[in-house]
Design a protein around this motif. Structure first.
Motif, mmCIF file in Angstrom:
data_model
loop_
_atom_site.group_PDB
_atom_site.id
_atom_site.type_symbol
_atom_site.label_atom_id
_atom_site.label_comp_id
_atom_site.label_asym_id
_atom_site.label_seq_id
_atom_site.Cartn_x
_atom_site.Cartn_y
_atom_site.Cartn_z
ATOM 1 N N GLY A 23 11.326 -46.971 -19.733
ATOM 2 C CA GLY A 23 10.820 -45.874 -20.555
ATOM 3 C C GLY A 23 11.017 -46.078 -22.045
ATOM 4 N N ARG A 25 11.815 -43.844 -25.877
ATOM 5 C CA ARG A 25 12.413 -42.633 -26.415
ATOM 6 C C ARG A 25 11.347 -41.555 -26.586
ATOM 7 N NH1 ARG A 25 15.289 -42.695 -32.287
ATOM 8 N NH2 ARG A 25 13.090 -42.789 -32.866
ATOM 9 N N PRO A 26 11.576 -40.329 -26.147
ATOM 10 C CA PRO A 26 12.841 -39.732 -25.683
ATOM 11 C C PRO A 26 12.919 -39.588 -24.155
ATOM 12 C CG PRO A 26 11.339 -37.992 -26.242
ATOM 13 C CD PRO A 26 10.570 -39.278 -26.410
ATOM 14 N N ALA A 27 12.297 -40.501 -23.417
ATOM 15 C CA ALA A 27 12.281 -40.397 -21.951
ATOM 16 C C ALA A 27 12.760 -41.706 -21.326
ATOM 17 C CB ALA A 27 10.879 -40.042 -21.459
ATOM 18 N N ARG A 28 13.849 -42.229 -21.882
ATOM 19 C CA ARG A 28 14.376 -43.488 -21.383
ATOM 20 C C ARG A 28 15.301 -43.278 -20.183
ATOM 21 N NH1 ARG A 28 16.358 -45.555 -27.264
ATOM 22 N NH2 ARG A 28 16.993 -43.351 -27.274
ATOM 23 N N GLY A 29 15.546 -44.363 -19.457
ATOM 24 C CA GLY A 29 16.454 -44.327 -18.327
ATOM 25 C C GLY A 29 17.269 -45.613 -18.265
ATOM 26 N N MET A 69 19.409 -40.433 -17.364
ATOM 27 C CA MET A 69 18.114 -40.141 -17.989
ATOM 28 C C MET A 69 18.293 -39.413 -19.313
ATOM 29 S SD MET A 69 16.145 -39.237 -14.469
ATOM 30 C CE MET A 69 17.727 -39.023 -13.667
ATOM 31 N N GLU A 70 17.417 -39.732 -20.250
ATOM 32 C CA GLU A 70 17.561 -39.245 -21.624
ATOM 33 C C GLU A 70 16.953 -37.866 -21.845
ATOM 34 O OE1 GLU A 70 16.476 -40.862 -26.126
ATOM 35 O OE2 GLU A 70 15.264 -41.503 -24.400
ATOM 36 N N HIS A 71 15.776 -37.603 -21.314
ATOM 37 C CA HIS A 71 15.032 -36.403 -21.701
ATOM 38 C C HIS A 71 15.735 -35.141 -21.214
ATOM 39 C CE1 HIS A 71 11.630 -33.607 -22.181
ATOM 40 N NE2 HIS A 71 11.244 -34.458 -23.120
ATOM 41 N N GLU A 72 15.666 -34.082 -22.031
ATOM 42 C CA GLU A 72 16.370 -32.845 -21.721
ATOM 43 C C GLU A 72 15.861 -32.164 -20.459
ATOM 44 O OE1 GLU A 72 15.855 -30.300 -25.041
ATOM 45 O OE2 GLU A 72 13.670 -30.186 -24.862
ATOM 46 N N SER A 73 14.597 -32.431 -20.079
ATOM 47 C CA SER A 73 14.056 -31.814 -18.864
ATOM 48 C C SER A 73 14.404 -32.611 -17.606
ATOM 49 C CB SER A 73 12.537 -31.692 -18.976
ATOM 50 O OG SER A 73 11.922 -32.970 -19.029
ATOM 51 N N ALA A 74 14.922 -33.810 -17.779
ATOM 52 C CA ALA A 74 15.280 -34.656 -16.640
ATOM 53 C C ALA A 74 16.730 -34.399 -16.243
ATOM 54 C CB ALA A 74 15.087 -36.124 -17.000
#
Length: 341
Positions: free
Chosen positions: A37, A39-43, A90-95
């Motif tokens: 992924g 930024r901001p949806a990295r893993g 996981m990076e994203h706040e919704s994950a």
């Protein structure tokens, strides 16, 4: 270990596993296996080598050990699927904040399954995912985790794996991710209905349970090792006894049996230099020729001799064979082993 201690140990282990989702604490070598992924949806995917185990149940391994011996048990253990625990951050706040995956990889067939997965969310809640059936290992981080479990030589930077200086476990992987790998990102806030005191108490509870789990696992592993060593020793003793029984039935001269387990130096010192010898695999074969008990003349002389072949392993006599016409070996003057040796 008595039955009460054994039961208590297993109960403590089970309780800790249930409370902590099997977090690894007996650190081996921890690695960052994979990144995905943008930024901001990295893993990030982490694993520790200490949590790679054969999926062959201990009772099955013991059964094979007793029935077929140590080599068969080792082969079965190596051929069984590999169990591994993998951490996904996981990076994203919704994950989710992190997921703890418990996976099995069938290395020979290139397939995998999930036995369970615990999902930790930033709102202080947790879910458990159902297990999955065996299926071909998908590309991406699953394939990388399979390589980590099945191919120890691939745990290198050339294969995209980064060895870590500290253990990657349930309590450390999220902080590690933000402090080392995502320094350019913004860490989402956690929300919880618990007070700071309750959160601190829970953290202490988890850390204490981790320490208890470590001790319990070490004790259980030591018990399993002892059981396997006992089973291996019993299997080897049974095989040795069976071999001795078969050898006694076929031996033409009981005195030969006394030379089993004799040191090589004693054998040569008593029998003299062999007529010939050769090395074969892990053994040395020494050939002796004994004359007939009653000397013969003419063509019958050779027929009255007894040929003895001693098989020496690790410096001691492991086995022997005897051959000769008629009762030549039965009547041969076999040197007796000294009773002091």
């Amino acid at each position: 270990m008595d039955s009460r201690t054994n039961t208590a140990t297993r109960a403590a282990w089970a309780a800790c596993l249930a409370a902590l989702a099997s977090a690894p604490v007996c650190a081996g070598e921890s690695f960052l296996l994979h990144r995905y992924g943008e930024r901001p949806a990295r893993g990030l995917i982490y694993a520790d080598s200490s949590w790679i185990e054969s999926a062959l149940p201990p009772e099955d391994e013991s059964r094979i050990l007793f029935a077929d011996g140590p080599d068969a048990a080792m082969s079965a253990r190596e051929a069984a699927p590999r169990s591994i625990q993998v951490f996904e951050v996981m990076e994203h706040e919704s994950a989710p904040d992190k997921i703890v995956h418990r996976l099995q990889f069938d290395c020979a067939r290139g397939r995998m399954r999930s036995t369970s997965a615990d999902v930790y969310r930033r709102n202080d809640t947790q879910d458990t995912l159902a297990p999955t059936d065996w299926a071909p290992t998908p590309a991406g981080w699953m394939s990388q985790a399979q390589r980590f479990a099945c191919e120890p030589a691939s745990r290198t930077a050339e294969h995209g794996m980064t060895r870590l200086d500290s253990a990657a476990n349930l309590l450390s992987v999220v902080d590690l991710s933000w402090q080392r790998f995502w320094t350019d990102g913004k860490r989402p806030r956690y929300t919880s209905s618990r007070s700071k005191t309750q959160i601190a108490a829970r953290r202490q509870e988890v850390e204490g349970a981790l320490a208890r789990l470590s001790g319990a696992m070490d004790q259980v592993h030591a018990e399993l090792r002892d059981q396997q060593e006992d089973a291996r020793a019993q299997a080897e003793a049974a095989a040795r006894s069976a071999r001795a029984s078969e050898r006694r039935e076929r031996t033409p001269n009981p005195t030969l049996e006394s030379w089993i387990d004799a040191p090589l130096q004693l054998l040569v010192g008593t029998w003299g230099d062999p007529v010939s010898y050769r090395d074969e695999d892990r053994s040395r074969l020494l050939h002796y020729l004994l004359p007939a008990a009653e000397p013969r003349r003419g063509p019958a002389a050779d027929a009255g001799r007894c040929t003895i072949k001693f098989i020496v392993r690790n410096g001691t006599v492991f086995d022997y064979t005897a051959s000769g016409a008629g009762n030549s070996c039965e009547n041969a003057a076999v040197p007796a082993r000294s009773v002091s040796m």
